[in-house]
Scaffold this motif. Structure first.
Motif, PDB file in Angstrom:
ATOM      1  N   TRP A   1      28.207  -8.048 -28.368  1.00 59.27           N
ATOM      2  CA  TRP A   1      27.535  -6.822 -28.771  1.00 59.27           C
ATOM      3  C   TRP A   1      26.460  -6.388 -27.782  1.00 59.27           C
ATOM      4  O   TRP A   1      25.691  -5.466 -28.065  1.00 59.27           O
ATOM      5  N   GLY A   2      26.386  -6.989 -26.625  1.00 54.98           N
ATOM      6  CA  GLY A   2      25.343  -6.676 -25.657  1.00 54.98           C
ATOM      7  C   GLY A   2      25.441  -5.275 -25.096  1.00 54.98           C
ATOM      8  O   GLY A   2      24.447  -4.556 -25.012  1.00 54.98           O
TER       9      GLY A   2
ATOM     10  N   MET B   1      23.101  -1.598 -25.872  1.00 51.37           N
ATOM     11  CA  MET B   1      22.438  -0.709 -24.919  1.00 51.37           C
ATOM     12  C   MET B   1      22.307   0.700 -25.478  1.00 51.37           C
ATOM     13  O   MET B   1      21.427   1.456 -25.069  1.00 51.37           O
ATOM     14  N   LEU B   2      23.154   1.055 -26.442  1.00 52.75           N
ATOM     15  CA  LEU B   2      23.068   2.385 -27.041  1.00 52.75           C
ATOM     16  C   LEU B   2      21.796   2.564 -27.862  1.00 52.75           C
ATOM     17  O   LEU B   2      21.419   3.687 -28.186  1.00 52.75           O
ATOM     18  N   LEU B   3      21.130   1.467 -28.213  1.00 53.46           N
ATOM     19  CA  LEU B   3      19.856   1.569 -28.916  1.00 53.46           C
ATOM     20  C   LEU B   3      18.768   2.146 -28.024  1.00 53.46           C
ATOM     21  O   LEU B   3      17.678   2.475 -28.504  1.00 53.46           O
TER      22      LEU B   3
ATOM     23  N   LEU C   1       9.274   3.494 -24.529  1.00 51.56           N
ATOM     24  CA  LEU C   1       9.851   3.405 -23.182  1.00 51.56           C
ATOM     25  C   LEU C   1      10.060   1.950 -22.767  1.00 51.56           C
ATOM     26  O   LEU C   1      11.059   1.616 -22.120  1.00 51.56           O
ATOM     27  N   TRP C   2       9.134   1.067 -23.134  1.00 53.15           N
ATOM     28  CA  TRP C   2       9.275  -0.350 -22.824  1.00 53.15           C
ATOM     29  C   TRP C   2      10.511  -0.936 -23.513  1.00 53.15           C
ATOM     30  O   TRP C   2      11.300  -1.656 -22.902  1.00 53.15           O
ATOM     31  N   ASN C   3      10.685  -0.625 -24.790  1.00 57.39           N
ATOM     32  CA  ASN C   3      11.850  -1.127 -25.509  1.00 57.39           C
ATOM     33  C   ASN C   3      13.143  -0.549 -24.952  1.00 57.39           C
ATOM     34  O   ASN C   3      14.161  -1.249 -24.877  1.00 57.39           O
ATOM     35  N   ALA C   4      13.122   0.716 -24.557  1.00 56.93           N
ATOM     36  CA  ALA C   4      14.313   1.322 -23.960  1.00 56.93           C
ATOM     37  C   ALA C   4      14.677   0.615 -22.655  1.00 56.93           C
ATOM     38  O   ALA C   4      15.857   0.326 -22.400  1.00 56.93           O
ATOM     39  N   MET C   5      13.665   0.296 -21.848  1.00 58.29           N
ATOM     40  CA  MET C   5      13.940  -0.419 -20.588  1.00 58.29           C
ATOM     41  C   MET C   5      14.491  -1.814 -20.865  1.00 58.29           C
ATOM     42  O   MET C   5      15.358  -2.291 -20.126  1.00 58.29           O
ATOM     43  N   LYS C   6      14.007  -2.477 -21.908  1.00 55.68           N
ATOM     44  CA  LYS C   6      14.523  -3.806 -22.242  1.00 55.68           C
ATOM     45  C   LYS C   6      16.007  -3.739 -22.571  1.00 55.68           C
ATOM     46  O   LYS C   6      16.798  -4.564 -22.101  1.00 55.68           O
TER      47      LYS C   6
ATOM     48  N   ALA D   1      18.126  -2.901 -19.375  1.00 60.48           N
ATOM     49  CA  ALA D   1      18.220  -4.035 -18.455  1.00 60.48           C
ATOM     50  C   ALA D   1      19.067  -5.159 -19.038  1.00 60.48           C
ATOM     51  O   ALA D   1      19.718  -5.896 -18.288  1.00 60.48           O
ATOM     52  N   PHE D   2      19.085  -5.296 -20.348  1.00 57.00           N
ATOM     53  CA  PHE D   2      19.799  -6.413 -20.928  1.00 57.00           C
ATOM     54  C   PHE D   2      21.309  -6.235 -20.916  1.00 57.00           C
ATOM     55  O   PHE D   2      22.046  -7.219 -20.952  1.00 57.00           O
TER      56      PHE D   2
END
Length: 115
Positions: free
Chosen positions: A37-38, A42-44, A75-80, A83-84
């Motif tokens: 589900w990784g 990313m759609l989150l 923005l921090w959570n979106a970048m996480k 990147a993941f």
């Protein structure tokens, strides 16, 4: 002076790892069951970017200044999550390759036992 700062920092870190929604999702996706589900996780990124856009427009339109903190957090959570996705693909390929090697080793052992 360093010891209390370190203690407070580790306490806040553990709280965020346990209760922050984005960290809970990322911890679950890092598990073996969640690796598949990784990339969909990313759609989150999209809701987080939408929240950042909404909060920044509210703050720019005369809203409270603390909304800028929500913009930074979003923005921090979106970048996480962005990147993941690729990191998750690498982890998934490694795990599947390891499982394939273990399966092949198990077949070789069973063939040797039959001979």
């Amino acid at each position: 002076m360093i010891r209390p700062v370190l203690a407070i920092t580790s306490f806040i870190y553990s709280l965020l790892q346990r209760y922050a929604p984005s960290n809970i999702v990322l911890r679950w996706v890092r598990s073996r069951r969640g690796l598949k589900w990784g990339v969909p996780a990313m759609l989150l990124t999209l809701p987080y970017l939408g929240l950042a856009l909404w909060c920044s427009s509210l703050a720019a339109g005369g809203g409270p200044a603390w909304l800028n903190l929500l913009v930074l957090l979003s923005l921090w959570n979106a970048m996480k999550f962005i990147a993941f996705g690729p990191i998750n693909l690498i982890i998934l390929c490694r795990v599947r390759a390891k499982e394939l090697d273990e399966r092949r080793d198990g077949e070789k052992v069973s063939e040797l036992a039959l001979n």
